[in-house]
Design an enzyme around this catalytic site. Structure first.
Site, PDB file in Angstrom:
ATOM      1  N   ALA A 266      31.800  33.082  27.116  1.00  0.00           N
ATOM      2  CA  ALA A 266      31.492  34.491  27.282  1.00  0.00           C
ATOM      3  C   ALA A 266      32.280  35.027  28.465  1.00  0.00           C
ATOM      4  O   ALA A 266      32.934  34.260  29.178  1.00  0.00           O
ATOM      5  CB  ALA A 266      29.997  34.678  27.536  1.00  0.00           C
ATOM      6  N   MET A 267      32.202  36.336  28.663  1.00  0.00           N
ATOM      7  CA  MET A 267      32.978  36.938  29.743  1.00  0.00           C
ATOM      8  C   MET A 267      32.186  38.058  30.406  1.00  0.00           C
ATOM      9  O   MET A 267      31.632  38.915  29.734  1.00  0.00           O
ATOM     10  CB  MET A 267      34.310  37.455  29.173  1.00  0.00           C
ATOM     11  N   GLU A 268      32.196  38.025  31.729  1.00  0.00           N
ATOM     12  CA  GLU A 268      31.311  38.877  32.533  1.00  0.00           C
ATOM     13  C   GLU A 268      31.849  40.276  32.830  1.00  0.00           C
ATOM     14  O   GLU A 268      31.487  40.860  33.856  1.00  0.00           O
ATOM     15  CB  GLU A 268      31.027  38.160  33.854  1.00  0.00           C
ATOM     16  N   HIS A 301      24.189  33.293  33.183  1.00  0.00           N
ATOM     17  CA  HIS A 301      25.426  33.058  33.938  1.00  0.00           C
ATOM     18  C   HIS A 301      26.256  34.344  34.026  1.00  0.00           C
ATOM     19  O   HIS A 301      26.665  34.758  35.125  1.00  0.00           O
ATOM     20  CB  HIS A 301      26.226  31.940  33.265  1.00  0.00           C
ATOM     21  N   GLU A 302      26.478  34.977  32.887  1.00  0.00           N
ATOM     22  CA  GLU A 302      27.319  36.188  32.901  1.00  0.00           C
ATOM     23  C   GLU A 302      26.616  37.309  33.675  1.00  0.00           C
ATOM     24  O   GLU A 302      27.251  38.062  34.402  1.00  0.00           O
ATOM     25  CB  GLU A 302      27.657  36.646  31.477  1.00  0.00           C
ATOM     26  N   GLU A 324      32.774  30.831  40.239  1.00  0.00           N
ATOM     27  CA  GLU A 324      32.279  29.992  39.136  1.00  0.00           C
ATOM     28  C   GLU A 324      31.332  28.887  39.613  1.00  0.00           C
ATOM     29  O   GLU A 324      30.271  28.698  39.037  1.00  0.00           O
ATOM     30  CB  GLU A 324      33.446  29.416  38.329  1.00  0.00           C
TER      31      GLU A 324
HETATM   32  N1  B3K Z   1      34.757  33.996  33.652  1.00  0.00           N
HETATM   33  C1  B3K Z   1      34.795  33.600  32.285  1.00  0.00           C
HETATM   34  C2  B3K Z   1      35.834  32.590  31.969  1.00  0.00           C
HETATM   35  C3  B3K Z   1      37.178  33.132  31.738  1.00  0.00           C
HETATM   36  C4  B3K Z   1      38.088  32.046  31.222  1.00  0.00           C
HETATM   37  C5  B3K Z   1      39.477  32.489  31.115  1.00  0.00           C
HETATM   38  N2  B3K Z   1      40.296  31.527  30.418  1.00  0.00           N
HETATM   39  C6  B3K Z   1      33.477  33.089  31.809  1.00  0.00           C
HETATM   40  C7  B3K Z   1      32.556  32.600  32.854  1.00  0.00           C
HETATM   41  O1  B3K Z   1      32.780  31.624  33.531  1.00  0.00           O
HETATM   42  O2  B3K Z   1      31.567  33.227  33.033  1.00  0.00           O
HETATM   43 ZN    ZN Z   2      31.455  32.090  35.055  1.00  0.00          ZN
END
Ligand code: B3K
Ligand code: ZN
Length: 869
Positions: A266-268, A301-302, A324
């Site tokens: 997923a992506m935040e 997490h996000e 992270e």
């Molecule tokens: N921040 C994103 C991960 C992005 C990965 C790019 N290849 C998800 C996360 O750790 O929440």
């Molecule tokens: Zn993350």
């Protein structure tokens, strides 16, 4: 291939700032028009040109303060375009720059930048995807306020971007638009756009200061009922972050969109998370308890990134663990509070031991804050994430919950709205602690897994213990320094009495090992005292502690720390498997079986611990306590141990199985623990022909996916006919639902069967399979490479070759996914020579391949170069 690595030491602050970004995006599958208006300001007194990143983008037009500029270098102002950059020669100190470019989402199969997932437009910009959408200073320390107008066909009803919607309306040619404004300055990696036709779930959350936040969850049409759990999880996460860290949400709306084509979890993106649908959709029929757990933890997490990542972001990508590691630690704490601390801890330790230790001993070894990077996407690793979280956990252990909270408050007070470094985090923590964290901060710069060795001797009632640390040189770092290692420790005798040391080096059950070694003594009339080390896995290290079987069983019975108790049995199993490796066909002694029987009896009512204790260490974990692994021998020994285990403990296992009543499904911790324990036990019983019926009954009577899959996994140890029959039934029931089918794909791909390649080819030809979807590829090829160790490592090299052939094709489409799946091939160090030679042969094929992505190049070239050391 000529590729340039970037180094952390070369950081320079941005030469220009971009205070505002105005994007006007007109969507079209092959011809999306992006007009970007940037307010640019020179920083400092230099005369350098402005350099923007742009990945193979055309310049349709470029204007400075409204006047068109060309690439004619005879002009006073002009630009220069390359495949990867746009350089603007302009002497003004402040100006408005407008650039128009076009992109083709439909042809974007790498799933980075703007692409089409199914029928929906969506974006992924972290780490460096924004440069595939428009020209920009694509680095996390350029923070801007975004206003985004999304224009699309009316057949695409939902047009989303970050922040709050401020305007919407109709346009000619059957088009419409929505304009979004995000008041929080952000780096471009947090930009997002989604457009499509979704089902929408709505809810609200009232923050502790009384603000109503609209919550919106967008899922594929027809999937609405599978979104409720994710939405409820989001609310729990929002509340938890207020309660535990005092952190509130800061926009009026929080949106989550689930898409099917996604490179990771997923992506935040600010206010508009994009999720792999695997981490959103869940119901009792289609999702296992683990799936529910993962949905809740990824949603959290996000969400937690909104503060640790978005409000305070990274200065440069070398600092990735700043957000992270910290956010993983936060989601782990949240999950522990929502579910159970013990099973969470065990889960995370398994990840460390199976994957992070392997990475640390490979050519990809890097500190949690890497020094050198070719392709940033290669550094979203178990080291940066999971070891990073272990380092944050050590702060928490050392400072205590209150001290940690004080440090976090200070971190936000100092850095809200900034792009900062890991050093900034350490210094905020330092302000809340009396300890000197200087030595501790080496955890950020030193790679490799330390080994802590325990030695003891006794003379006239005085027991002397020495703990020492050693970190072997790694691929990236020859010299290692002593680390500051918090070690939880108990000292017990064979009756379970606890002792403490004479010197007072153990305080509150913890000892700090910050020198090469530390010695202490204990007075006790007993012949043996047992040192119980690394309670709760208090540091990401390996332990060498030569304990006999009896001592391990004593730890299981008498230690206070439940993690140590679990770990004692894991060590015991590891020992037994070692015996069967060196003496195939030998029998494990009755004393051991009796000990395990006692353990089962002792924990009959604690099904959570019992379930975990009955799991035999995975093949991958066993590799980490061995060198020069001969895969066939280890696999046979492990299998032989499992078979003896089922036979010797048959009636105890059956009692446990029958003692757990089947109740209607509910995702609640007690029930989760019971199902987990029951399914673990079933997998043992399945190895006994007389209990095959239990597997079939369990499958047929299951009212939920956890038990269905538990039965299916157990069936792989039953007869082939039963396994095939259940697999066929499962496939015909679920072949309409690719997310569920992934479980079936993965189970097929991990069978150590003779015809495995025919099976994998069959899976790749399945109507639901497509190489373009990362979930499918991970389920089939990823599962094979990571978890079908016997066949992947077949001594004729067929497994390595199969994966390499596939990766050569995949790399041309999706380098990020290819680069992840190449990992097991690059980790040849742990295996016997006969494997190594064959693995390197295939790595060589990859390296020689024309057009190899820099993602795969970085890992493969490092892996082969390591060989020459
Ligand atoms: N921040 C994103 C991960 C992005 C990965 C790019 N290849 C998800 C996360 O750790 O929440
Ligand atoms: Zn993350």
């Amino acid at each position: 291939m000529s590729v340039q690595a970037k180094r952390r030491a070369d950081y320079l602050p941005p030469a220009f700032s971009i205070a505002t970004v105005d994007l006007h995006i007109t969507l079209h599958p092959t011809n999306t028009r992006v007009i970007s208006t940037l307010s640019i300001k020179r920083q400092g007194s230099h005369t350098d040109p402005l350099v923007l990143d742009g990945d193979n983008l055309p310049v349709n037009s470029l204007k400075i303060n409204g006047s068109a500029i060309s690439d004619d270098s005879n002009e006073a102002q002009f630009y220069e375009l390359t495949e990867s950059s746009l350089t603007l020669y302009c002497e003004l100190d402040a100006f408005e720059l407008t650039i128009e470019t076009t992109i083709s989402p439909e042809n974007n199969k790498a799933l980075e930048g703007l692409y089409l997932s199914g029928g929906a437009y969506c974006t992924q910009c972290e780490a460096e995807g924004f440069r595939r959408i428009t020209f920009f200073m694509d680095r996390p320390d350029v923070l801007s306020v975004y206003t985004v107008t999304v224009v699309g066909d009316k057949s695409i009803p939902m047009l989303l971007s970050n922040g709050n919607p401020v305007e919407k309306g109709e346009l000619p040619d059957n088009q419409h638009f929505v304009k979004w404004h995000d008041p929080h300055p952000k780096p471009c990696y947090l930009f997002a756009l989604v457009a499509g036709d979704f089902d929408l779930l709505c809810d609200t959350f009232t923050t502790k200061s009384g603000k109503d936040v609209a919550l919106e969850l967008y899922v594929d049409k027809g999937k609405k009922a599978q979104g409720d759990f994710a939405l409820a999880s989001l609310k729990r996460a929002m509340k938890w972050d207020e309660d535990v860290f005092g952190l509130e949400y800061d926009l009026d709306i929080y949106m989550i969109v689930a898409v099917d084509f996604f490179n990771m979890g997923a992506m935040e993106n600010k206010g508009l998370n994009v999720f792999n649908s695997k981490f959103v959709l869940a119901d009792q029929n289609s999702a296992t308890d683990d799936d529910f757990f993962n949905v809740e933890s990824v949603i959290a997490h996000e969400y937690f990134h909104n503060w640790t990542g978005n409000r305070v972001t990274c200065r440069d990508w070398f600092q990735l663990s700043l957000k992270e590691g910290l956010t993983v630690f936060r989601d782990q704490q949240f999950s522990a509070d929502m579910t159970s601390a013990l099973s969470n801890r065990i889960k995370h330790v398994r990840v460390m031991r199976e994957h992070q230790f392997a990475e640390d001993s490979s050519a990809m070894s890097h500190p949690i804050r890497p020094e050198e990077v070719i392709e940033m996407n290669n550094f979203y690793t178990v080291t940066v994430y999971d070891k990073g979280a272990e380092v944050i956990r050590m702060f928490h252990t050392l400072l205590g919950a209150d001290g940690f909270r004080k440090g976090m408050d200070e971190y936000f007070k100092r850095h809200d709205g900034q792009a900062v470094t890991c050093d900034d985090f350490v210094s905020a923590m330092q302000s809340a602690s009396k300890l000197d964290l200087t030595q501790f901060s080496r955890w950020y710069s030193q790679s490799g897994t330390p080994t802590v060795t325990v030695k003891q001797n006794v003379e006239q009632d005085v027991h002397t213990f020495t703990l020492s640390q050693y970190t072997a040189p790694t691929a990236d770092q020859a010299e290692k320094l002593d680390l500051y290692i918090p070690i939880n420790i108990e000292l017990i005798d064979s009756n379970g009495n606890h002792y403490t040391d004479n010197e007072g080096v153990i305080r509150d059950g913890m000892l700090i090992l910050n020198e090469p070694s530390i010695t202490f003594t204990v007075n006790a009339p007993e012949k043996t005292l047992i040192p119980v080390i690394l309670g709760n896995f208090s540091a990401p290290v390996k332990v060498e502690n030569a304990l006999d079987t009896l001592s391990l069983l004593t730890i299981f019975t008498h230690a206070r720390d439940p993690f140590n108790r679990w770990d004692a049995l894991q060590t015991l199993y590891d020992r037994c498997i070692k015996q069967l490796e060196s003496a195939p066909g030998s029998a494990i002694s009755d004393a051991i079986w009796d000990g395990i029987k006692q353990a089962i009896k002792h924990e009959k009512h604690n099904v959570e611990l019992l379930g975990e204790c009955l799991v035999i260490p995975s093949f991958e974990t066993l590799c980490q306590t061995r060198t020069g692994v001969k895969v066939g021998e280890l696999a046979r020994a492990r299998d032989a141990f499992c078979r003896q285990f089922s036979k010797a403990l048959k009636s105890e296992l059956l009692d446990v199985f029958n003692g757990i009543a089947r109740v209607p499904y509910n995702y609640e911790q007690t029930a989760v623990n019971q199902r987990r324990c029951k399914n673990v036990v079933l997998a043992h019983l399945a190895r006994l022909p007389e209990h095959e019926n239990l597997v079939v009954e369990h499958f047929e009577n299951a009212d939920n996916m956890t038990d269905t899959l538990g039965a299916l996994k157990s069936a792989q140890y039953s007869s082939k006919a039963t396994f095939d029959k259940l697999m066929t039934t499962f496939e015909s029931k679920w072949n309409h639902d690719p997310l569920v089918l992934d479980k079936w794909f993965a189970l097929h791909a991990t069978q150590p069967s003779e015809d495995i390649f025919a099976t994998i080819t069959m899976l790749c030809e399945h109507p639901q399979f497509t190489m373009g979807n990362p979930n499918r590829v991970r389920a089939v090829i990823g599962s094979f490479a990571f978890y079908n160790s016997e066949k992947f490592h077949a001594v004729d090299g067929s497994g390595y070759k199969y994966v390499t052939d596939y990766l050569l094709k995949l790399d041309a489409i999706n380098p990020q996914v290819a680069s992840r799946i190449v990992t097991p091939l690059t980790q040849w160090q742990g295996f016997a020579q006969e494997h190594q030679v064959l693995m390197k042969q295939q790595l060589g094929r990859l390296l020689n391949h024309k057009g190899l992505s820099k993602d795969v190049f970085e890992k493969v070239s490092k892996s082969l170069a390591y060989d020459k050391h």
